[in-house]
Write a protein that holds these residues in place. Structure first.
Motif, PDB file in Angstrom:
ATOM      1  N   THR A   6       0.860  -1.180   0.000  1.00  0.00           N
ATOM      2  CA  THR A   6       0.000   0.000   0.000  1.00  0.00           C
ATOM      3  C   THR A   6       0.898   1.232   0.000  1.00  0.00           C
ATOM      4  OG1 THR A   6      -1.654  -1.209   1.272  1.00  0.00           O
ATOM      5  CG2 THR A   6      -1.867   1.197   1.208  1.00  0.00           C
ATOM      6  N   PHE A   7       0.694   2.093  -0.965  1.00  0.00           N
ATOM      7  CA  PHE A   7       1.446   3.341  -1.069  1.00  0.00           C
ATOM      8  C   PHE A   7       0.502   4.494  -0.736  1.00  0.00           C
ATOM      9  CE2 PHE A   7       4.012   0.452  -3.439  1.00  0.00           C
ATOM     10  CZ  PHE A   7       5.309   0.929  -3.377  1.00  0.00           C
ATOM     11  N   PHE A   8       0.853   5.261   0.286  1.00  0.00           N
ATOM     12  CA  PHE A   8       0.080   6.447   0.648  1.00  0.00           C
ATOM     13  C   PHE A   8       0.754   7.647  -0.010  1.00  0.00           C
ATOM     14  CE2 PHE A   8      -1.025   3.411   3.888  1.00  0.00           C
ATOM     15  CZ  PHE A   8      -2.381   3.620   4.060  1.00  0.00           C
TER      16      PHE A   8
ATOM     17  N   ALA B 225       0.598  -2.070 -11.304  1.00  0.00           N
ATOM     18  CA  ALA B 225       1.368  -3.205 -10.797  1.00  0.00           C
ATOM     19  C   ALA B 225       0.616  -3.966  -9.702  1.00  0.00           C
ATOM     20  CB  ALA B 225       2.724  -2.733 -10.274  1.00  0.00           C
ATOM     21  N   GLY B 226      -0.593  -3.500  -9.367  1.00  0.00           N
ATOM     22  CA  GLY B 226      -1.417  -4.199  -8.385  1.00  0.00           C
ATOM     23  C   GLY B 226      -1.273  -3.710  -6.963  1.00  0.00           C
ATOM     24  N   HIS B 227      -0.570  -2.592  -6.776  1.00  0.00           N
ATOM     25  CA  HIS B 227      -0.423  -2.035  -5.436  1.00  0.00           C
ATOM     26  C   HIS B 227      -1.571  -1.084  -5.136  1.00  0.00           C
ATOM     27  CE1 HIS B 227       3.494  -3.830  -5.241  1.00  0.00           C
ATOM     28  NE2 HIS B 227       3.833  -3.234  -6.379  1.00  0.00           N
ATOM     29  N   GLU B 228      -1.891  -0.949  -3.853  1.00  0.00           N
ATOM     30  CA  GLU B 228      -2.909   0.015  -3.454  1.00  0.00           C
ATOM     31  C   GLU B 228      -2.288   1.408  -3.434  1.00  0.00           C
ATOM     32  OE1 GLU B 228      -5.704  -2.577  -0.443  1.00  0.00           O
ATOM     33  OE2 GLU B 228      -4.165  -1.284   0.446  1.00  0.00           O
ATOM     34  N   VAL B 229      -3.032   2.368  -3.956  1.00  0.00           N
ATOM     35  CA  VAL B 229      -2.616   3.766  -3.877  1.00  0.00           C
ATOM     36  C   VAL B 229      -3.649   4.479  -3.017  1.00  0.00           C
ATOM     37  CG1 VAL B 229      -2.058   5.875  -5.142  1.00  0.00           C
ATOM     38  CG2 VAL B 229      -1.550   3.633  -6.157  1.00  0.00           C
ATOM     39  N   MET B 230      -3.214   4.919  -1.851  1.00  0.00           N
ATOM     40  CA  MET B 230      -4.137   5.485  -0.875  1.00  0.00           C
ATOM     41  C   MET B 230      -3.736   6.901  -0.485  1.00  0.00           C
ATOM     42  SD  MET B 230      -6.523   3.240  -0.379  1.00  0.00           S
ATOM     43  CE  MET B 230      -6.827   1.497  -0.740  1.00  0.00           C
TER      44      MET B 230
ATOM     45  N   TYR C 266       6.301 -15.172   7.171  1.00  0.00           N
ATOM     46  CA  TYR C 266       5.421 -14.008   7.021  1.00  0.00           C
ATOM     47  C   TYR C 266       4.926 -13.915   5.587  1.00  0.00           C
ATOM     48  CZ  TYR C 266       6.573 -12.020  11.585  1.00  0.00           C
ATOM     49  OH  TYR C 266       6.699 -11.806  12.928  1.00  0.00           O
ATOM     50  N   CYS C 267       3.682 -13.482   5.440  1.00  0.00           N
ATOM     51  CA  CYS C 267       3.189 -13.117   4.110  1.00  0.00           C
ATOM     52  C   CYS C 267       2.806 -11.645   4.181  1.00  0.00           C
ATOM     53  CB  CYS C 267       2.022 -13.991   3.667  1.00  0.00           C
ATOM     54  SG  CYS C 267       0.546 -13.803   4.664  1.00  0.00           S
ATOM     55  N   PHE C 268       2.838 -11.001   3.051  1.00  0.00           N
ATOM     56  CA  PHE C 268       2.608  -9.571   2.990  1.00  0.00           C
ATOM     57  C   PHE C 268       1.322  -9.297   2.224  1.00  0.00           C
ATOM     58  CE2 PHE C 268       7.089 -10.426   3.350  1.00  0.00           C
ATOM     59  CZ  PHE C 268       7.491  -9.550   4.341  1.00  0.00           C
ATOM     60  N   VAL C 269       0.486  -8.421   2.785  1.00  0.00           N
ATOM     61  CA  VAL C 269      -0.773  -8.075   2.131  1.00  0.00           C
ATOM     62  C   VAL C 269      -0.930  -6.560   2.160  1.00  0.00           C
ATOM     63  CG1 VAL C 269      -1.906 -10.257   2.733  1.00  0.00           C
ATOM     64  CG2 VAL C 269      -2.134  -8.287   4.265  1.00  0.00           C
ATOM     65  N   PRO C 270      -1.693  -6.023   1.206  1.00  0.00           N
ATOM     66  CA  PRO C 270      -2.019  -4.600   1.282  1.00  0.00           C
ATOM     67  C   PRO C 270      -2.814  -4.322   2.556  1.00  0.00           C
ATOM     68  CG  PRO C 270      -2.581  -5.498  -0.871  1.00  0.00           C
ATOM     69  CD  PRO C 270      -2.259  -6.660   0.024  1.00  0.00           C
ATOM     70  N   ILE C 271      -2.739  -3.115   3.043  1.00  0.00           N
ATOM     71  CA  ILE C 271      -3.364  -2.775   4.319  1.00  0.00           C
ATOM     72  C   ILE C 271      -4.877  -2.994   4.286  1.00  0.00           C
ATOM     73  CG2 ILE C 271      -3.820  -0.884   5.945  1.00  0.00           C
ATOM     74  CD1 ILE C 271      -0.987   0.115   5.341  1.00  0.00           C
ATOM     75  N   SER C 272      -5.508  -2.807   3.141  1.00  0.00           N
ATOM     76  CA  SER C 272      -6.963  -2.987   3.086  1.00  0.00           C
ATOM     77  C   SER C 272      -7.369  -4.415   3.443  1.00  0.00           C
ATOM     78  CB  SER C 272      -7.509  -2.627   1.705  1.00  0.00           C
ATOM     79  OG  SER C 272      -7.065  -3.569   0.747  1.00  0.00           O
ATOM     80  N   GLN C 273      -6.450  -5.363   3.302  1.00  0.00           N
ATOM     81  CA  GLN C 273      -6.739  -6.756   3.653  1.00  0.00           C
ATOM     82  C   GLN C 273      -6.367  -7.071   5.101  1.00  0.00           C
ATOM     83  OE1 GLN C 273      -5.078  -9.558   0.810  1.00  0.00           O
ATOM     84  NE2 GLN C 273      -5.436  -8.141  -0.870  1.00  0.00           N
ATOM     85  N   LEU C 274      -5.836  -6.107   5.814  1.00  0.00           N
ATOM     86  CA  LEU C 274      -5.324  -6.331   7.160  1.00  0.00           C
ATOM     87  C   LEU C 274      -6.217  -5.736   8.237  1.00  0.00           C
ATOM     88  CD1 LEU C 274      -2.740  -7.494   8.555  1.00  0.00           C
ATOM     89  CD2 LEU C 274      -1.768  -5.199   8.370  1.00  0.00           C
ATOM     90  N   ILE C 275      -6.966  -4.701   7.906  1.00  0.00           N
ATOM     91  CA  ILE C 275      -7.687  -3.960   8.942  1.00  0.00           C
ATOM     92  C   ILE C 275      -9.107  -4.473   9.147  1.00  0.00           C
ATOM     93  CG2 ILE C 275      -6.317  -1.892   8.479  1.00  0.00           C
ATOM     94  CD1 ILE C 275      -8.890  -0.697   7.169  1.00  0.00           C
ATOM     95  N   TYR C 276      -9.669  -4.079  10.280  1.00  0.00           N
ATOM     96  CA  TYR C 276     -11.093  -4.324  10.570  1.00  0.00           C
ATOM     97  C   TYR C 276     -11.909  -3.201   9.953  1.00  0.00           C
ATOM     98  CZ  TYR C 276      -9.202  -7.325  14.292  1.00  0.00           C
ATOM     99  OH  TYR C 276      -8.527  -8.268  15.002  1.00  0.00           O
ATOM    100  N   TYR C 277     -13.087  -3.549   9.449  1.00  0.00           N
ATOM    101  CA  TYR C 277     -13.990  -2.543   8.887  1.00  0.00           C
ATOM    102  C   TYR C 277     -15.216  -2.314   9.758  1.00  0.00           C
ATOM    103  CZ  TYR C 277     -11.112  -2.506   4.739  1.00  0.00           C
ATOM    104  OH  TYR C 277     -10.050  -2.366   3.881  1.00  0.00           O
ATOM    105  N   GLU C 278     -15.413  -3.176  10.740  1.00  0.00           N
ATOM    106  CA  GLU C 278     -16.510  -2.988  11.692  1.00  0.00           C
ATOM    107  C   GLU C 278     -16.139  -3.684  12.994  1.00  0.00           C
ATOM    108  OE1 GLU C 278     -19.421  -6.535  10.088  1.00  0.00           O
ATOM    109  OE2 GLU C 278     -19.597  -4.557   9.180  1.00  0.00           O
TER     110      GLU C 278
END
Length: 197
Positions: A24-26, A45-50, A168-180
């Motif tokens: 994830t790139f901010f 390239a499939g990275h998140e742009v936030m 360890y595996c690496f995931v974009p932050i959107s797959q790591l956080i809670y949404y509720e």
């Protein structure tokens, strides 16, 4: 304009691609204005742009409406380039309070902090960055790196190889956080709240 360049962007994309890692790139809106081709390359390239704000202000010193304007301006710029609307905000300097969190939510974004700072922005050597990250990381960690930091491209392969070797595996932050069903503690960390208890 902010001093950050884009000279490392393609190199970072290539390194992450070699290790099959999506990150994830901010990005700041002003950086999007200056380097739209880099923003598109990250997304392609499939990275998140936030969102990292439009002008990199200390948001806690602003009114809620000004915060929302910062977030919305950056969101629009990213969406115009990538076709994807950001839903994550990393406030500049990690400077946030309840009003920043509320402003972000009202613009459709979740706020993000980190728990491992590579300190690459202090121009640490590649071995120092590698040691710092690999000693501090734990499951669920969010690690802060910077584009255009002096030794990040040099450190990244060693970090990825070591941590992947440890499972360890690496995931974009959107797959790591809670949404509720979560709260945010004073350190900015999400804490899951089981509402079924």
């Amino acid at each position: 304009m902010l001093p950050w360049g884009n000279e490392d962007t393609q190199q970072l994309i290539d390194i992450l691609g070699k290790y099959n890692v999506k990150a994830t790139f901010f990005v700041v809106g002003q950086w999007v204005d200056k380097f739209p081709e880099s923003v598109k390359a990250l997304s392609d390239a499939g990275h998140e742009v936030m969102n990292h704000s439009d002008t990199h202000p200390h948001m806690t010193q602003m009114s809620k409406e000004a915060m929302k304007a910062e977030i919305e301006a950056c969101n629009q710029k990213i969406e115009q380039v990538t076709g994807k609307r950001p839903n994550l905000l990393r406030a500049p300097y990690g400077d946030y309070n309840d009003t920043v969190v509320q402003a972000a939510r009202e613009t459709g974004c979740y706020t993000i902090q980190w728990d491992v700072d590579s300190l690459d922005w202090k121009n640490l050597s590649a071995p120092e960055i590698t040691k710092r990250v690999t000693e501090k990381i734990k499951p669920g960690s969010i690690v802060l790196f910077h584009n255009a930091a002096l030794h990040t491209p040099e450190a990244l392969p060693d970090i990825l190889e070591k941590l992947q070797g440890e499972g360890y595996c690496f995931v974009p932050i959107s797959q790591l956080i809670y949404y509720e069903n979560y709260s945010i503690d004073q350190a900015g960390k999400q804490c899951y709240q089981n509402t079924n208890e």
